[in-house]
Design a protein around this motif. Structure first.
Motif, short mmCIF file in Angstrom:
data_model
loop_
_atom_site.label_atom_id
_atom_site.label_comp_id
_atom_site.label_asym_id
_atom_site.label_seq_id
_atom_site.Cartn_x
_atom_site.Cartn_y
_atom_site.Cartn_z
N GLY A 1 0.84 -1.20 0.00
CA GLY A 1 0.00 0.00 0.00
C GLY A 1 0.87 1.24 0.00
N GLY A 2 0.30 2.35 0.38
CA GLY A 2 1.05 3.60 0.45
C GLY A 2 0.33 4.71 -0.27
N GLY A 3 0.53 5.93 0.18
CA GLY A 3 -0.10 7.08 -0.45
C GLY A 3 -1.62 7.02 -0.39
N GLY A 4 -2.15 6.47 0.66
CA GLY A 4 -3.60 6.35 0.81
C GLY A 4 -4.14 4.99 0.39
N MET A 5 -3.33 4.19 -0.28
CA MET A 5 -3.78 2.87 -0.72
C MET A 5 -3.54 1.85 0.39
SD MET A 5 -2.62 0.75 -4.06
CE MET A 5 -2.83 -1.01 -4.14
N PRO A 6 -4.55 1.03 0.69
CA PRO A 6 -4.35 -0.01 1.71
C PRO A 6 -3.52 -1.16 1.16
CG PRO A 6 -6.54 -0.21 0.79
CD PRO A 6 -5.92 1.04 0.19
N PRO A 7 -2.84 -1.91 2.01
CA PRO A 7 -2.06 -3.07 1.54
C PRO A 7 -2.99 -4.23 1.18
CG PRO A 7 -1.93 -2.90 3.92
CD PRO A 7 -2.68 -1.70 3.45
N PHE A 8 -2.62 -4.96 0.13
CA PHE A 8 -3.40 -6.11 -0.31
C PHE A 8 -2.59 -7.40 -0.25
CE2 PHE A 8 -5.96 -2.72 -1.98
CZ PHE A 8 -7.25 -3.21 -1.93
N GLN A 9 -1.51 -7.39 0.52
CA GLN A 9 -0.62 -8.55 0.61
C GLN A 9 -1.37 -9.81 1.04
OE1 GLN A 9 2.97 -7.69 2.62
NE2 GLN A 9 3.76 -9.74 2.48
N VAL A 10 -2.28 -9.70 1.98
CA VAL A 10 -3.00 -10.84 2.49
C VAL A 10 -4.20 -11.18 1.59
CG1 VAL A 10 -4.30 -11.73 4.47
CG2 VAL A 10 -2.27 -10.33 4.84
N ALA A 11 -4.81 -10.19 0.99
CA ALA A 11 -6.04 -10.39 0.22
C ALA A 11 -5.82 -11.12 -1.09
CB ALA A 11 -6.70 -9.04 -0.05
N LEU A 12 -4.69 -10.90 -1.73
CA LEU A 12 -4.43 -11.49 -3.04
C LEU A 12 -3.55 -12.72 -2.95
CD1 LEU A 12 -3.67 -8.27 -5.12
CD2 LEU A 12 -5.68 -9.70 -5.31
N LYS A 13 -3.87 -13.71 -3.73
CA LYS A 13 -3.00 -14.87 -3.87
C LYS A 13 -1.79 -14.43 -4.69
CE LYS A 13 -6.87 -18.04 -3.94
NZ LYS A 13 -7.71 -18.88 -4.78
N GLU A 14 -0.68 -15.16 -4.56
CA GLU A 14 0.54 -14.78 -5.26
C GLU A 14 0.32 -14.72 -6.77
OE1 GLU A 14 5.20 -16.18 -5.77
OE2 GLU A 14 3.97 -17.09 -4.22
N GLU A 15 -0.39 -15.70 -7.31
CA GLU A 15 -0.64 -15.73 -8.75
C GLU A 15 -1.47 -14.53 -9.18
OE1 GLU A 15 -2.73 -18.44 -12.20
OE2 GLU A 15 -2.78 -19.13 -10.15
N GLU A 16 -2.49 -14.18 -8.40
CA GLU A 16 -3.33 -13.02 -8.72
C GLU A 16 -2.49 -11.75 -8.72
OE1 GLU A 16 -7.67 -14.26 -6.92
OE2 GLU A 16 -6.13 -13.56 -5.51
N LEU A 17 -1.63 -11.62 -7.73
CA LEU A 17 -0.77 -10.45 -7.61
C LEU A 17 0.14 -10.33 -8.84
CD1 LEU A 17 0.45 -8.10 -5.96
CD2 LEU A 17 1.93 -9.80 -4.88
N LYS A 18 0.76 -11.43 -9.24
CA LYS A 18 1.69 -11.40 -10.36
C LYS A 18 1.01 -11.07 -11.68
CE LYS A 18 5.20 -14.44 -8.43
NZ LYS A 18 5.90 -15.72 -8.57
#
Length: 109
Positions: A82-99
């Motif tokens: 996240g950052g600059g007002g954006m929340p982190p999505f590390q837990v919400a997204l699967k690795e494949e979805e993130l990539k």
């Protein structure tokens, strides 16, 4: 009588063993080979509410040409942390979805 009982037991056992081998392999293959995530569906599920249905921005910034500003690795880090007002999505997204999402966004130039 014992022979008939023995024969019936052998038939039932062989049918059971045959059934175990065939369908199970296909089911296991499907579980170990995940289908590739669709980046536009991932975007729709996680990003559209802030970045808009055309990536035009809204609550979040316009990301229509985010690939001109950020590399794929930088996009991954921004989504994860996240950052600059954006929340982190590390837990919400699967690795494949993130990539696949990051690769798709990095290609927007």
């Amino acid at each position: 009588m014992k022979i008939k009982l023995l024969m019936m037991s052998m038939i039932i056992l062989s049918m059971g063993l045959t059934a175990c081998g065939n369908g199970n392999k296909q089911q296991n293959d499907a579980q170990t080979t995940p289908a590739q995530a669709d980046p536009q569906k991932v975007y729709q599920n996680f990003c559209i509410s802030c970045h808009g249905n055309q990536l035009q921005g809204g609550e979040g910034p316009n990301i229509q040409k985010v690939g001109e500003r950020l590399t794929e690795d930088e996009i991954i880090k921004r989504i994860q942390k996240g950052g600059g007002g954006m929340p982190p999505f590390q837990v919400a997204l699967k690795e494949e979805e993130l990539k696949v999402l990051a690769a798709w966004l990095a290609g927007l130039k």
